[in-house]
Design a protein around this motif. Structure first.
Motif, short mmCIF file in Angstrom:
data_model
loop_
_atom_site.label_atom_id
_atom_site.label_comp_id
_atom_site.label_asym_id
_atom_site.label_seq_id
_atom_site.Cartn_x
_atom_site.Cartn_y
_atom_site.Cartn_z
N SER A 1 -6.12 12.05 16.40
CA SER A 1 -5.55 11.07 17.18
C SER A 1 -3.66 10.99 17.26
O SER A 1 -3.10 11.00 18.25
N VAL A 2 -3.54 11.04 16.05
CA VAL A 2 -2.00 11.16 15.79
C VAL A 2 -1.40 12.42 16.59
O VAL A 2 -0.23 12.30 17.07
N LEU A 3 -2.02 13.63 16.38
CA LEU A 3 -1.27 14.77 16.89
C LEU A 3 -1.41 14.68 18.40
O LEU A 3 -0.46 15.20 19.12
N PHE A 4 -2.35 14.01 19.10
CA PHE A 4 -2.50 13.56 20.53
C PHE A 4 -1.33 13.11 20.87
O PHE A 4 -0.73 13.30 22.02
N TYR A 5 -1.04 11.86 20.24
CA TYR A 5 0.12 11.09 20.50
C TYR A 5 1.80 11.78 20.38
O TYR A 5 2.62 11.58 20.95
N VAL A 6 1.56 12.43 19.17
CA VAL A 6 2.91 13.33 18.92
C VAL A 6 2.88 14.42 20.05
O VAL A 6 4.23 14.57 20.77
N VAL A 7 1.95 14.94 20.47
CA VAL A 7 1.88 16.12 21.37
C VAL A 7 2.58 15.35 22.99
O VAL A 7 3.27 15.91 23.76
N LEU A 8 1.91 14.24 23.11
CA LEU A 8 2.12 13.26 24.55
C LEU A 8 3.53 12.85 24.34
O LEU A 8 4.23 13.12 25.37
N ILE A 9 4.40 12.38 23.40
CA ILE A 9 5.47 11.76 23.18
C ILE A 9 6.37 13.05 23.29
O ILE A 9 7.44 12.90 24.23
N ALA A 10 6.12 14.32 22.83
CA ALA A 10 7.05 15.24 22.76
C ALA A 10 6.88 15.76 24.20
O ALA A 10 7.92 16.22 24.68
N ALA A 11 6.00 15.82 24.96
CA ALA A 11 5.94 16.31 26.24
C ALA A 11 6.88 15.27 27.37
O ALA A 11 7.65 15.71 28.22
N LYS B 1 0.74 -1.12 -0.11
CA LYS B 1 -0.02 0.03 0.15
C LYS B 1 0.85 1.26 0.11
O LYS B 1 2.10 1.19 0.24
N ARG B 2 0.26 2.51 -0.33
CA ARG B 2 1.04 3.53 -0.61
C ARG B 2 1.16 4.57 0.72
O ARG B 2 1.66 5.71 0.70
N THR B 3 1.15 3.86 1.62
CA THR B 3 1.68 4.66 3.02
C THR B 3 2.39 3.86 3.90
O THR B 3 2.25 2.55 4.03
N TRP B 4 3.28 4.35 4.74
CA TRP B 4 4.08 3.49 5.65
C TRP B 4 4.41 4.64 6.90
O TRP B 4 4.91 5.71 6.51
N TYR B 5 4.15 4.01 8.01
CA TYR B 5 4.49 4.77 9.14
C TYR B 5 4.96 3.80 10.28
O TYR B 5 4.66 2.35 10.42
N PRO B 6 6.26 4.12 11.04
CA PRO B 6 6.94 3.13 11.73
C PRO B 6 6.10 2.76 12.85
O PRO B 6 6.43 1.49 13.24
N TYR B 7 5.19 3.48 13.28
CA TYR B 7 4.37 2.83 14.53
C TYR B 7 2.90 2.97 14.23
O TYR B 7 2.51 3.99 13.75
N PRO B 8 2.18 2.13 14.78
CA PRO B 8 0.62 2.33 14.52
C PRO B 8 -0.13 3.60 15.00
O PRO B 8 -1.07 3.83 14.14
N PHE B 9 0.44 3.82 15.95
CA PHE B 9 -0.36 5.15 16.59
C PHE B 9 0.06 6.33 15.91
O PHE B 9 -0.85 7.50 16.06
N LEU B 10 0.98 6.24 14.80
CA LEU B 10 1.03 7.42 13.94
C LEU B 10 0.53 7.45 12.58
O LEU B 10 0.40 8.27 11.91
N ASP B 11 -0.23 6.63 12.37
CA ASP B 11 -1.02 6.33 11.13
C ASP B 11 -2.33 6.79 11.28
O ASP B 11 -3.01 6.06 11.91
N PRO B 12 -2.79 7.71 10.54
CA PRO B 12 -4.08 8.19 10.76
C PRO B 12 -5.27 7.15 10.52
O PRO B 12 -6.26 7.39 10.79
N ALA B 13 -4.73 6.32 9.51
CA ALA B 13 -5.78 5.22 9.16
C ALA B 13 -6.04 4.49 10.16
O ALA B 13 -7.24 3.66 10.17
N ASN B 14 -5.33 4.37 11.16
CA ASN B 14 -5.63 3.52 12.13
C ASN B 14 -6.50 3.94 13.45
O ASN B 14 -6.85 3.25 14.27
N SER B 15 -6.95 5.03 13.19
CA SER B 15 -7.88 5.77 14.19
C SER B 15 -9.05 6.30 13.52
O SER B 15 -8.95 7.25 12.54
N PRO B 16 -10.20 6.55 14.04
CA PRO B 16 -11.42 7.03 13.52
C PRO B 16 -11.12 8.58 13.65
O PRO B 16 -11.91 9.38 12.53
N GLU B 17 -10.47 9.05 14.47
CA GLU B 17 -10.05 10.58 14.60
C GLU B 17 -9.11 11.04 13.73
O GLU B 17 -8.67 12.11 13.72
N GLY B 18 -8.32 10.02 13.26
CA GLY B 18 -7.35 10.43 12.08
C GLY B 18 -6.24 10.95 12.71
O GLY B 18 -5.62 10.66 13.41
N TYR B 19 -5.87 12.15 12.04
CA TYR B 19 -4.81 13.23 12.37
C TYR B 19 -4.97 13.74 13.75
O TYR B 19 -4.01 14.40 14.53
#
Length: 229
Positions: free
Chosen positions: A193-203, A173-191
């Protein structure tokens, strides 16, 4: 104490390097067995994992740190900052893996069990313990935090930009992300949800970086901390 920590650092560097190589070799064998001929993209994917990047940094820090101890040299400021950064990344690697990813297969091939434990548990523990107890830690300024957070910001931006553009050879398929929680397709909330995890990890990275700098200000057993040049 210096010879002891030099030996620990050499052993740590060799163990982590062996773990990275073992997983890469196993992954390459898997890619070949499933019929993928052009594996260049998969090599890029392999070195796009934050875990791999952090552990490569740990090998470099352990190797340089061992040489400095053996030669009896004071830590230069650039190395003290690099060590603080890599210590923060490895600590976060251990925290995130053991809270979010343990039991989740994010490899590009068959997982090497002992390698996986070294990269996610043993390596992070070694580098954190080395930072806490080695005799060559120096005092760092709070501006070090900007260096700590710089690489994760660049890595996150690279990951999110490359993700929709990279071809996933294994899943075809034409998308690749290293971790499932960074893939917008893995969550109904899309980006969102991804933004939440990115902010959490940054914190988390920022918080761990603050702890690392704070530790550099405190007396160290058995000697008090030295000021950076």
């Amino acid at each position: 104490m210096r010879p002891l920590f030099a030996v620990v650092r050499i052993a740590g560097a060799l163990a982590i390097l062996a773990a990275i190589v073992a997983q890469l070799v196993r992954s390459q064998e898997f890619w070949t067995n499933v019929g993928i001929r052009h594996v260049e993209n998969l090599y890029v994917n392999f070195f796009s994992f934050f875990t791999i990047d952090s552990n490569v940094g740990a090998v470099v820090v352990f190797a340089i740190g061992a040489v400095l101890l053996i030669r009896g040299r004071e830590n230069p400021r650039w190395f003290a900052i690099l060590r603080a950064c890599v210590t923060s990344y490895m600590a976060v690697t251990g925290i995130v893996y053991n809270t979010l990813l343990r039991g989740v297969d994010v490899s590009e091939g068959s997982v090497v069990a002992w390698s996986n434990e070294i990269l996610h548990v043993v390596g992070p523990l070694l580098i954190v313990l080395d930072y806490l107890f080695a005799t060559d830690r120096i005092r760092l300024g709070w501006t070090t935090i900007r260096w700590v957070v710089s690489f994760p910001i660049v890595w996150a931006a690279y990951t999110m930009i490359r993700g929709p553009l990279a071809y996933n050879d294994l899943a075809q398929k034409r998308t690749w992300y290293p971790y499932p929680f960074l893939d917008p397709a893995n969550s109904p909330e899309g980006y969102v949800s991804v933004l939440f995890y990115v902010v959490l990890i940054a914190a988390i990275i920022g918080g761990v970086g603050c702890a690392v700098v704070a530790i550099s200000h405190r007396p160290r057993w058995p000697l008090p901390a030295r000021a950076a040049a």
